[in-house]
Design a protein around this motif. Structure first.
Motif, PDB file in Angstrom:
ATOM      1  N   ALA A  60       0.845  -1.189   0.000  1.00  0.00           N
ATOM      2  CA  ALA A  60       0.000   0.000   0.000  1.00  0.00           C
ATOM      3  C   ALA A  60       0.885   1.245   0.000  1.00  0.00           C
ATOM      4  O   ALA A  60       1.912   1.281   0.666  1.00  0.00           O
ATOM      5  CB  ALA A  60      -0.912   0.001   1.218  1.00  0.00           C
ATOM      6  N   PRO A  61       0.458   2.261  -0.724  1.00  0.00           N
ATOM      7  CA  PRO A  61       1.283   3.476  -0.777  1.00  0.00           C
ATOM      8  C   PRO A  61       1.244   4.228   0.552  1.00  0.00           C
ATOM      9  O   PRO A  61       0.323   4.093   1.338  1.00  0.00           O
ATOM     10  CB  PRO A  61       0.605   4.295  -1.882  1.00  0.00           C
ATOM     11  N   GLY A  62       2.264   5.012   0.763  1.00  0.00           N
ATOM     12  CA  GLY A  62       2.307   5.858   1.944  1.00  0.00           C
ATOM     13  C   GLY A  62       3.337   5.386   2.941  1.00  0.00           C
ATOM     14  O   GLY A  62       3.737   4.230   2.953  1.00  0.00           O
ATOM     15  N   PRO A  63       3.765   6.317   3.805  1.00  0.00           N
ATOM     16  CA  PRO A  63       4.785   5.977   4.797  1.00  0.00           C
ATOM     17  C   PRO A  63       4.212   5.194   5.967  1.00  0.00           C
ATOM     18  O   PRO A  63       3.014   5.203   6.211  1.00  0.00           O
ATOM     19  CB  PRO A  63       5.272   7.348   5.268  1.00  0.00           C
ATOM     20  N   THR A  64       5.081   4.531   6.679  1.00  0.00           N
ATOM     21  CA  THR A  64       4.725   3.845   7.915  1.00  0.00           C
ATOM     22  C   THR A  64       5.162   4.717   9.071  1.00  0.00           C
ATOM     23  O   THR A  64       6.269   5.236   9.075  1.00  0.00           O
ATOM     24  CB  THR A  64       5.434   2.481   7.997  1.00  0.00           C
ATOM     25  N   ASP A  65       4.297   4.899  10.049  1.00  0.00           N
ATOM     26  CA  ASP A  65       4.663   5.639  11.250  1.00  0.00           C
ATOM     27  C   ASP A  65       5.374   4.699  12.207  1.00  0.00           C
ATOM     28  O   ASP A  65       5.139   3.495  12.207  1.00  0.00           O
ATOM     29  CB  ASP A  65       3.420   6.231  11.916  1.00  0.00           C
ATOM     30  N   TRP A  66       6.225   5.289  13.059  1.00  0.00           N
ATOM     31  CA  TRP A  66       7.034   4.513  13.994  1.00  0.00           C
ATOM     32  C   TRP A  66       6.872   5.069  15.401  1.00  0.00           C
ATOM     33  O   TRP A  66       6.653   6.265  15.588  1.00  0.00           O
ATOM     34  CB  TRP A  66       8.508   4.566  13.592  1.00  0.00           C
ATOM     35  N   ALA A  67       7.002   4.208  16.386  1.00  0.00           N
ATOM     36  CA  ALA A  67       6.999   4.599  17.794  1.00  0.00           C
ATOM     37  C   ALA A  67       8.337   4.186  18.395  1.00  0.00           C
ATOM     38  O   ALA A  67       8.901   3.151  18.031  1.00  0.00           O
ATOM     39  CB  ALA A  67       5.857   3.922  18.540  1.00  0.00           C
ATOM     40  N   TYR A  68       8.824   5.015  19.304  1.00  0.00           N
ATOM     41  CA  TYR A  68      10.103   4.771  19.967  1.00  0.00           C
ATOM     42  C   TYR A  68       9.889   4.871  21.470  1.00  0.00           C
ATOM     43  O   TYR A  68       9.150   5.737  21.940  1.00  0.00           O
ATOM     44  CB  TYR A  68      11.132   5.828  19.560  1.00  0.00           C
TER      45      TYR A  68
END
Length: 181
Positions: free
Chosen positions: A87-95
């Motif tokens: 799927a297009p689009g960025p992946t968000d990340w948690a730290y």
């Protein structure tokens, strides 16, 4: 003999069409299988990356301001979506991370950003408190912590990610959570 040729051509044409259809279906199946193998490899890589506890210094340091020259850090990263999808689009990340501070830096941080006692009793729970630390980071948290929280620190610029931080001055420990936005 003349009637046999058109029948033979029709049979050969139908056979060629059938071979073409079967070939396309087989190619599609192999393509999906290849994609599936790539997705599986990607997911295994993501899981290994998420399980790893990193100890390298936080970069860029501005995302967690005021830490000074801290002697120790342990942090992890997790995908908030599926980075292996097509799927297009960025992946968000948690730290999440636990920083061991020098005592003078812990006191300076508490004063500068007006950290106040944090308890989940009598307050609405914070969605990213130390109680929600990922299992691999829990051993780095103090067992008898006296957590402080500062909304001012959480909103301090520059904030390229959503930030939440909890400070225990006595144990010189900062627990942080960052989320992409």
């Amino acid at each position: 003999m003349k009637t046999r040729v058109p029948v033979l051509v029709a049979v050969l044409g139908a056979s060629a069409a059938m071979v073409l259809v079967v070939g396309c279906v087989a190619a599609a199946i192999l393509s999906v299988r290849g994609d599936s193998d790539e997705v599986s490899a990607c997911r295994e890589s993501v899981q290994a990356g998420e399980a790893k506890v990193r100890t390298d210094r936080w970069n860029p340091p501005e995302e967690i301001p005021g830490l000074g020259d801290y002697p120790e850090i342990h942090w992890q990263v997790r995908a908030l979506g599926d980075p292996c999808t097509r799927a297009p689009g960025p992946t968000d990340w948690a730290y999440q991370g636990v920083v061991r501070l020098r005592s003078e830096d812990a006191r300076r941080l508490a004063k500068r950003y007006e950290f106040v006692p944090y308890t989940s009793v009598g307050q609405p729970p914070h969605p990213d408190s130390p109680a929600d630390a990922w299992p691999a980071l829990v051993p780095f948290l103090p067992t008898q912590a006296h957590w402080l929280h500062s909304a001012q620190y959480d909103e301090e610029n520059p904030s390229t990610r959503w930030r939440a931080a909890f400070l225990d001055v006595e144990h010189q420990t900062l627990f942080f959570v960052l989320r992409d936005h």
